[in-house]
Design a protein around this motif. Structure first.
Motif, PDB file in Angstrom:
ATOM      1  N   MET A   1      25.378  38.267  41.823  1.00 17.13           N
ATOM      2  CA  MET A   1      26.387  38.840  40.898  1.00 17.13           C
ATOM      3  C   MET A   1      27.790  38.511  41.396  1.00 17.13           C
ATOM      4  SD  MET A   1      27.679  41.084  38.623  1.00 17.13           S
ATOM      5  CE  MET A   1      26.521  42.341  38.099  1.00 17.13           C
ATOM      6  N   ASN A   2      28.523  37.814  40.551  1.00 17.65           N
ATOM      7  CA  ASN A   2      29.899  37.462  40.914  1.00 17.65           C
ATOM      8  C   ASN A   2      30.881  38.175  40.000  1.00 17.65           C
ATOM      9  OD1 ASN A   2      29.075  35.135  42.744  1.00 17.65           O
ATOM     10  ND2 ASN A   2      28.206  34.474  40.800  1.00 17.65           N
ATOM     11  N   TYR A   3      32.085  38.315  40.510  1.00 24.11           N
ATOM     12  CA  TYR A   3      33.172  38.886  39.717  1.00 24.11           C
ATOM     13  C   TYR A   3      34.260  37.835  39.581  1.00 24.11           C
ATOM     14  CZ  TYR A   3      30.871  43.339  40.645  1.00 24.11           C
ATOM     15  OH  TYR A   3      29.950  44.346  40.727  1.00 24.11           O
ATOM     16  N   TRP A   4      34.819  37.709  38.378  1.00 20.45           N
ATOM     17  CA  TRP A   4      35.782  36.652  38.088  1.00 20.45           C
ATOM     18  C   TRP A   4      37.025  37.210  37.422  1.00 20.45           C
ATOM     19  CZ3 TRP A   4      34.198  32.174  40.094  1.00 20.45           C
ATOM     20  CH2 TRP A   4      32.828  31.961  40.250  1.00 20.45           C
ATOM     21  N   LEU A   5      38.060  36.409  37.438  1.00 20.06           N
ATOM     22  CA  LEU A   5      39.194  36.661  36.556  1.00 20.06           C
ATOM     23  C   LEU A   5      39.351  35.445  35.655  1.00 20.06           C
ATOM     24  CD1 LEU A   5      42.482  38.449  37.101  1.00 20.06           C
ATOM     25  CD2 LEU A   5      42.519  36.183  36.030  1.00 20.06           C
ATOM     26  N   PHE A   6      39.318  35.684  34.348  1.00 21.54           N
ATOM     27  CA  PHE A   6      39.515  34.638  33.352  1.00 21.54           C
ATOM     28  C   PHE A   6      40.920  34.772  32.779  1.00 21.54           C
ATOM     29  CE2 PHE A   6      34.914  35.160  33.415  1.00 21.54           C
ATOM     30  CZ  PHE A   6      34.470  33.839  33.391  1.00 21.54           C
ATOM     31  N   LYS A   7      41.686  33.721  32.923  1.00 20.02           N
ATOM     32  CA  LYS A   7      43.084  33.753  32.511  1.00 20.02           C
ATOM     33  C   LYS A   7      43.254  32.963  31.219  1.00 20.02           C
ATOM     34  CE  LYS A   7      45.943  32.831  35.967  1.00 20.02           C
ATOM     35  NZ  LYS A   7      46.621  31.904  36.906  1.00 20.02           N
ATOM     36  N   SER A   8      43.945  33.551  30.271  1.00 22.62           N
ATOM     37  CA  SER A   8      44.173  32.861  29.004  1.00 22.62           C
ATOM     38  C   SER A   8      45.550  33.210  28.470  1.00 22.62           C
ATOM     39  CB  SER A   8      43.115  33.300  27.985  1.00 22.62           C
ATOM     40  OG  SER A   8      43.356  32.682  26.742  1.00 22.62           O
ATOM     41  N   GLU A   9      46.173  32.230  27.848  1.00 23.93           N
ATOM     42  CA  GLU A   9      47.422  32.531  27.153  1.00 23.93           C
ATOM     43  C   GLU A   9      47.056  33.140  25.806  1.00 23.93           C
ATOM     44  OE1 GLU A   9      50.420  29.591  27.026  1.00 23.93           O
ATOM     45  OE2 GLU A   9      49.822  28.658  28.906  1.00 23.93           O
ATOM     46  N   PRO A  10      47.564  34.325  25.527  1.00 24.87           N
ATOM     47  CA  PRO A  10      47.166  34.996  24.280  1.00 24.87           C
ATOM     48  C   PRO A  10      47.541  34.202  23.035  1.00 24.87           C
ATOM     49  CG  PRO A  10      48.915  36.208  25.412  1.00 24.87           C
ATOM     50  CD  PRO A  10      48.437  35.169  26.346  1.00 24.87           C
ATOM     51  N   LEU A  11      48.553  33.358  23.119  1.00 25.62           N
ATOM     52  CA  LEU A  11      48.890  32.527  21.962  1.00 25.62           C
ATOM     53  C   LEU A  11      47.803  31.496  21.708  1.00 25.62           C
ATOM     54  CD1 LEU A  11      52.730  31.943  22.315  1.00 25.62           C
ATOM     55  CD2 LEU A  11      51.524  33.302  20.593  1.00 25.62           C
ATOM     56  N   ALA A  12      47.101  31.099  22.766  1.00 25.37           N
ATOM     57  CA  ALA A  12      46.023  30.132  22.608  1.00 25.37           C
ATOM     58  C   ALA A  12      44.717  30.827  22.229  1.00 25.37           C
ATOM     59  CB  ALA A  12      45.841  29.336  23.901  1.00 25.37           C
ATOM     60  N   PHE A  13      44.357  31.857  22.996  1.00 26.68           N
ATOM     61  CA  PHE A  13      43.128  32.601  22.700  1.00 26.68           C
ATOM     62  C   PHE A  13      43.224  33.963  23.363  1.00 26.68           C
ATOM     63  CE2 PHE A  13      38.646  33.701  22.605  1.00 26.68           C
ATOM     64  CZ  PHE A  13      38.258  33.204  21.372  1.00 26.68           C
ATOM     65  N   SER A  14      43.488  34.975  22.575  1.00 26.86           N
ATOM     66  CA  SER A  14      43.700  36.325  23.112  1.00 26.86           C
ATOM     67  C   SER A  14      42.397  37.112  23.122  1.00 26.86           C
ATOM     68  CB  SER A  14      44.720  37.077  22.262  1.00 26.86           C
ATOM     69  OG  SER A  14      44.136  37.405  21.013  1.00 26.86           O
ATOM     70  N   ILE A  15      42.451  38.273  23.730  1.00 27.93           N
ATOM     71  CA  ILE A  15      41.254  39.124  23.738  1.00 27.93           C
ATOM     72  C   ILE A  15      40.929  39.599  22.327  1.00 27.93           C
ATOM     73  CG2 ILE A  15      42.444  41.318  24.188  1.00 27.93           C
ATOM     74  CD1 ILE A  15      40.031  41.853  26.205  1.00 27.93           C
ATOM     75  N   ASP A  16      41.941  39.675  21.467  1.00 28.15           N
ATOM     76  CA  ASP A  16      41.663  40.022  20.069  1.00 28.15           C
ATOM     77  C   ASP A  16      40.917  38.892  19.369  1.00 28.15           C
ATOM     78  OD1 ASP A  16      42.867  42.538  20.239  1.00 28.15           O
ATOM     79  OD2 ASP A  16      44.847  41.701  19.838  1.00 28.15           O
ATOM     80  N   ASP A  17      41.268  37.655  19.717  1.00 28.06           N
ATOM     81  CA  ASP A  17      40.511  36.520  19.176  1.00 28.06           C
ATOM     82  C   ASP A  17      39.057  36.587  19.637  1.00 28.06           C
ATOM     83  OD1 ASP A  17      42.738  35.374  17.894  1.00 28.06           O
ATOM     84  OD2 ASP A  17      43.379  34.424  19.755  1.00 28.06           O
ATOM     85  N   LEU A  18      38.877  36.949  20.901  1.00 30.50           N
ATOM     86  CA  LEU A  18      37.520  37.075  21.432  1.00 30.50           C
ATOM     87  C   LEU A  18      36.761  38.177  20.697  1.00 30.50           C
ATOM     88  CD1 LEU A  18      35.327  36.377  23.483  1.00 30.50           C
ATOM     89  CD2 LEU A  18      36.452  37.898  25.123  1.00 30.50           C
TER      90      LEU A  18
ATOM     91  N   PRO B   1      54.113  42.037  28.684  1.00 29.81           N
ATOM     92  CA  PRO B   1      54.043  41.553  30.070  1.00 29.81           C
ATOM     93  C   PRO B   1      52.721  40.842  30.322  1.00 29.81           C
ATOM     94  CG  PRO B   1      53.364  43.830  29.979  1.00 29.81           C
ATOM     95  CD  PRO B   1      53.661  43.416  28.556  1.00 29.81           C
ATOM     96  N   PRO B   2      52.661  40.026  31.382  1.00 31.19           N
ATOM     97  CA  PRO B   2      51.360  39.498  31.802  1.00 31.19           C
ATOM     98  C   PRO B   2      50.474  40.673  32.196  1.00 31.19           C
ATOM     99  CG  PRO B   2      53.155  38.527  33.102  1.00 31.19           C
ATOM    100  CD  PRO B   2      53.749  39.623  32.291  1.00 31.19           C
ATOM    101  N   ALA B   3      49.206  40.652  31.774  1.00 30.07           N
ATOM    102  CA  ALA B   3      48.376  41.834  32.013  1.00 30.07           C
ATOM    103  C   ALA B   3      46.892  41.540  31.898  1.00 30.07           C
ATOM    104  CB  ALA B   3      48.736  42.929  31.017  1.00 30.07           C
ATOM    105  N   ALA B   4      46.113  42.299  32.683  1.00 31.13           N
ATOM    106  CA  ALA B   4      44.663  42.339  32.486  1.00 31.13           C
ATOM    107  C   ALA B   4      44.397  43.208  31.277  1.00 31.13           C
ATOM    108  CB  ALA B   4      43.977  42.906  33.727  1.00 31.13           C
ATOM    109  N   VAL B   5      43.570  42.721  30.356  1.00 32.50           N
ATOM    110  CA  VAL B   5      43.435  43.405  29.072  1.00 32.50           C
ATOM    111  C   VAL B   5      42.006  43.824  28.726  1.00 32.50           C
ATOM    112  CG1 VAL B   5      45.528  42.456  28.050  1.00 32.50           C
ATOM    113  CG2 VAL B   5      43.396  41.153  27.920  1.00 32.50           C
TER     114      VAL B   5
END
Length: 153
Positions: free
Chosen positions: A1-18, A59-63
DNA sequence: GCCAACGTTGGC
DNA sequence: GCCAACGTTGGC
């Protein structure tokens, strides 16, 4: 089991898009950095957990949180001349670049901003706050993952 | 918009 | 194999 951070520019693909994606799942394409590629190809496994992070936002943020739902597999956008991520050096036999599928687990009730992350001792060693960090996917520790989740709930 | 940090490219 | 030039990332 690994833990990751996935970084995305919300203008490109936001968590709402996901969230709006079918099955709240998407393929994590466009990684064109060898270190990040190796993580996706060799280490990421189904069931791994990840923080979804918005970079270049105010701001930049974990969402939110996501889970990995595939093994690493060739990033087909590298073979598509019409894609922004097209890489003429790639072939079906030698794909070079890899991706995984990720599925939304939960959007945070409140985003955990970068300044907030920087203010926590537990997160002081997280790669996210390391100077010059430019990787768009990287491992975090279980403690770091849990702390960010705790702050977001 | 600026700029520091870093990865990649390519000439030699 | 070195390293200068260049492009990109991403916080501010």
């Amino acid at each position: 089991m690994n833990y990751w951070l996935f970084k995305s520019e919300p203008l490109a693909f936001s968590i709402d898009d996901l969230e709006k994606s079918e099955n709240q799942t998407t393929y994590w394409d466009g990684i064109r950095n060898y270190q990040a590629r190796n993580f996706l190809r060799d280490t990421a496994k189904p069931g791994d957990l990840g923080i979804y992070y918005h970079s270049n936002s105010e701001p930049p943020a974990a969402v939110g949180t996501v889970t990995v739902v595939s093994e690493g597999y060739p990033d087909f956008t590298a073979l598509d001349p019409n894609s922004d991520y097209y890489d003429p050096a790639c072939t079906e036999e030698k794909p070079v670049w890899y991706m995984v599928d990720i599925k939304l687990l939960k959007k945070f009730k409140k985003p955990v901003t970068l300044p907030e992350i920087k203010s926590k001792d537990i997160l002081a060693n997280c790669r996210l706050v390391a100077k010059g960090n430019r990787l768009s996917v990287f491992p975090v520790t279980e403690e770091e993952f849990n702390e960010i989740v705790r702050l977001g709930e």
